[in-house]
Design an enzyme around this catalytic site. Structure first.
Site, PDB file in Angstrom:
ATOM      1  N   ASP A 179      -4.533  -6.285  -8.134  1.00 53.20           N
ATOM      2  CA  ASP A 179      -4.560  -5.424  -6.704  1.00 53.20           C
ATOM      3  C   ASP A 179      -4.838  -4.248  -7.099  1.00 53.20           C
ATOM      4  O   ASP A 179      -4.631  -3.809  -8.291  1.00 53.20           O
ATOM      5  CB  ASP A 179      -3.541  -5.572  -5.802  1.00 53.20           C
ATOM      6  CG  ASP A 179      -3.835  -5.689  -4.215  1.00 53.20           C
ATOM      7  OD1 ASP A 179      -4.983  -5.209  -4.260  1.00 53.20           O
ATOM      8  OD2 ASP A 179      -3.166  -6.060  -3.304  1.00 53.20           O
ATOM      9  N   HIS A 231       0.853  -1.214  -0.145  1.00 52.04           N
ATOM     10  CA  HIS A 231      -0.077  -0.158  -0.108  1.00 52.04           C
ATOM     11  C   HIS A 231       1.093   1.180  -0.024  1.00 52.04           C
ATOM     12  O   HIS A 231       0.555   2.278  -0.376  1.00 52.04           O
ATOM     13  CB  HIS A 231      -0.827  -0.082   1.311  1.00 52.04           C
ATOM     14  CG  HIS A 231      -1.859  -1.158   1.104  1.00 52.04           C
ATOM     15  ND1 HIS A 231      -1.851  -2.172   1.856  1.00 52.04           N
ATOM     16  CD2 HIS A 231      -3.247  -0.877   0.793  1.00 52.04           C
ATOM     17  CE1 HIS A 231      -3.018  -3.020   1.522  1.00 52.04           C
ATOM     18  NE2 HIS A 231      -3.858  -2.236   0.951  1.00 52.04           N
TER      19      HIS A 231
END
Length: 531
Positions: free
Chosen positions: A264, A190
């Site tokens: 993702d 992230h």
């Protein structure tokens, strides 16, 4: 039998739209998400906690979104169970991966996924970004951890397959993640770009094993990892999501995967902070990805859609590649019954039973079992650590049912002190004062290994309690490495209400311990299969 009803009607723009899954703000369809569906033909929606209140509201939201779209939408969620769920009101939250790894019961794992899937499908959610097939063998992993079934590739494979099959039986597409494996990283994608440096032999034995196992048994969808694997990309720091050698060479050709490859989210910094979301979408499709996830900003979503159209117009991406990806998505929608098939029925009573059975089988006594159960004479001080600030993998969820309340309900005289995962000076002092006047202390830690102040408080209280200290890790089991001399240590892998009740049952002696340690913690090895 798969058909292509309606596929031939799609324009090139609509086929490109089918390749995208987008998110939005709020609990009702926004103008922006409506435009993406109508004008671009976007084929998928992802829900986050920001979109969801309860099951009834989600059912209405899903219906409204489907009504906007000319063709059925994939509507997806990260409902892994345990500490990674987006919806809790009106659905059964099953234990997460590592808790199920400790319970180690394939039949219950499959049934849990089936029951959870049926509840999701009933409210219009037809795709779940679960299970994690990552093999968590790195205690410093900040993003996978308890989302994994454990460190044994064979047990991860078996339990992961059980979940995949269960979700399918419940009417939901399971998306196994994060290929080729995010378990042995110490960086959260992230925020940055992790690297898994191992050679091909090791990757085949560990990271790739659960994915290969699932592919051989016809998994429908797999999510990529924004992780660099030099074994497959030796000359550049290209993450798996953008890597043709990994997605096409390894996943498609070598492993024989025929299902849908889902990226993702491209807004994670590993992509957005490097080459950018629009370029990332083009590269991912060229590499072999079918479904592109852009979860948040409409500006990035439209830029990515336009970039892919431009790449087709200039010949950088062939129309055949778009057709291949869109047809794969379309076929999966038909196979999953999105064109009007009868749905499985939710059974909430049985779901609650399975939730309880899994939790009771998951509470793990790592050391000091001979000091249990806790005596009811005298006072017990419970220090309950909980997150007060959100991260990409930790959500701040108000929780009323704590261990203090559960032990009180079991007949204990309890004083409870609640602290943050990074206790303030005032919180730490309150804990010290409570323990100094109590008979015994039970510290329920939460990712203490990642918090210097929480670690320090644990070490201090353990020393001051002189053997009457009981420590429960309510998330990462590796917290023990902070103070391995602690006399009693248990793992629950999560702090959800059903698990807290099971923990109180073990501490009070009302429940027998059944769990197998799914990871190695210092000198405490993972329980071998068959124990």
């Amino acid at each position: 039998m798969t058909t292509n009803r309606g596929f031939g009607e799609l324009s090139l723009k609509q086929k490109i739209g089918q390749l995208f899954m987008c998110g939005f703000e709020g609990t009702e369809p926004t103008k922006e998400i409506g435009n993406l569906i109508r004008d671009y033909g976007v084929g998928g929606i992802i829900y986050f906690r920001r979109n969801l209140k309860d099951a009834g509201q989600v059912r209405e939201l899903s219906d409204r979104l489907q009504q906007i779209s000319e063709y059925p939408l994939f509507i997806a969620i990260d409902q892994e169970g345990g500490m990674v769920v987006r919806l809790e009101e009106g659905v059964t939250v099953m234990p997460g991966g590592m808790a199920q790894g400790a319970a180690d019961n394939e039949a219950l794992t499959r049934e849990a996924a089936k029951l959870s899937g049926a509840e999701l499908r009933e409210i219009g959610i037809n795709m779940n970004f679960a299970p994690c097939l990552d093999v968590n063998n790195n205690p410093q992993n900040p993003v996978i951890g308890v989302r994994s079934y454990g460190e044994d590739p064979k047990r991860v494979a078996a339990l992961g397959l059980a979940a995949i099959q269960g979700y399918k039986e419940g009417g939901v597409v399971a998306v196994a993640k994060h290929f080729p494996g995010h378990g042995d990283t110490a960086v959260d994608s992230h925020y940055a770009l992790p690297v898994v440096p191992h050679g091909v032999d090791r990757l085949n034995e560990v990271e790739l094993y659960p994915f290969h196992y699932a592919i051989e048994r016809k998994a429908d969808a797999i999510m990529t990892a924004h992780v660099v694997f030099p074994a497959f990309e030796p000359d550049s720091a290209i993450p798996a999501t953008r890597s043709e050698p990994i997605l096409t060479g390894l996943l498609r050709k070598q492993l024989g995967f025929e299902g849908v490859i889902v990226t993702d989210c491209l807004e994670m910094n590993a992509i957005s902070g490097t080459i950018g979301v629009a370029r990332g979408a083009v590269d991912a499709i060229k590499a072999g990805a079918d479904l592109i996830l852009v979860s948040h900003r409409v500006s990035r979503q439209t830029a990515a859609l336009e970039a892919v159209m431009e790449a087709v117009m200039t010949g950088e991406i062939s129309e055949a590649r778009i057709d291949e990806a869109a047809r794969r998505i379309w076929n999966l929608k038909q196979e999953q019954g999105l064109f009007g098939d009868e749905l499985p029925k939710a059974d909430r009573a049985r779901a609650a039973e399975v939730q309880r059975e899994l939790c009771e089988a998951a509470v793990t006594v790592v050391k000091g079992g001979e000091r249990l159960p806790l005596p009811k004479e005298g006072r017990t001080v419970v220090i309950w650590a909980e997150p007060h600030s959100r991260t990409e993998v930790i959500e701040v969820i108000p929780q009323d049912w704590t261990l203090g309340k559960a032990l009180s309900a079991a007949g204990y005289d309890v004083v409870e002190v609640r602290v943050g995962t990074d206790p303030t000076a005032e919180e730490a002092e309150a804990a010290r004062k409570a323990v100094s006047t109590g008979q015994r202390a039970v510290f329920v830690s939460y990712d203490a290994a990642f918090s210097e102040s929480q670690s320090g408080l644990i070490s201090e209280l353990n020393a001051s309690c002189e053997g009457s200290f009981v420590w429960v890790a309510s998330r990462t089991p590796y917290d023990l490495l902070i103070a391995p001399e602690a006399p009693v240590y248990l793992c629950t892998y999560e702090n959800k209400p059903a698990m807290v009740s099971a923990l109180a049952g073990v501490l009070s002696g009302e429940l027998a311990v059944k769990a197998r340690l799914p990871v190695t913690i210092g000198n405490y090895a993972r329980a071998p299969e068959g124990d």
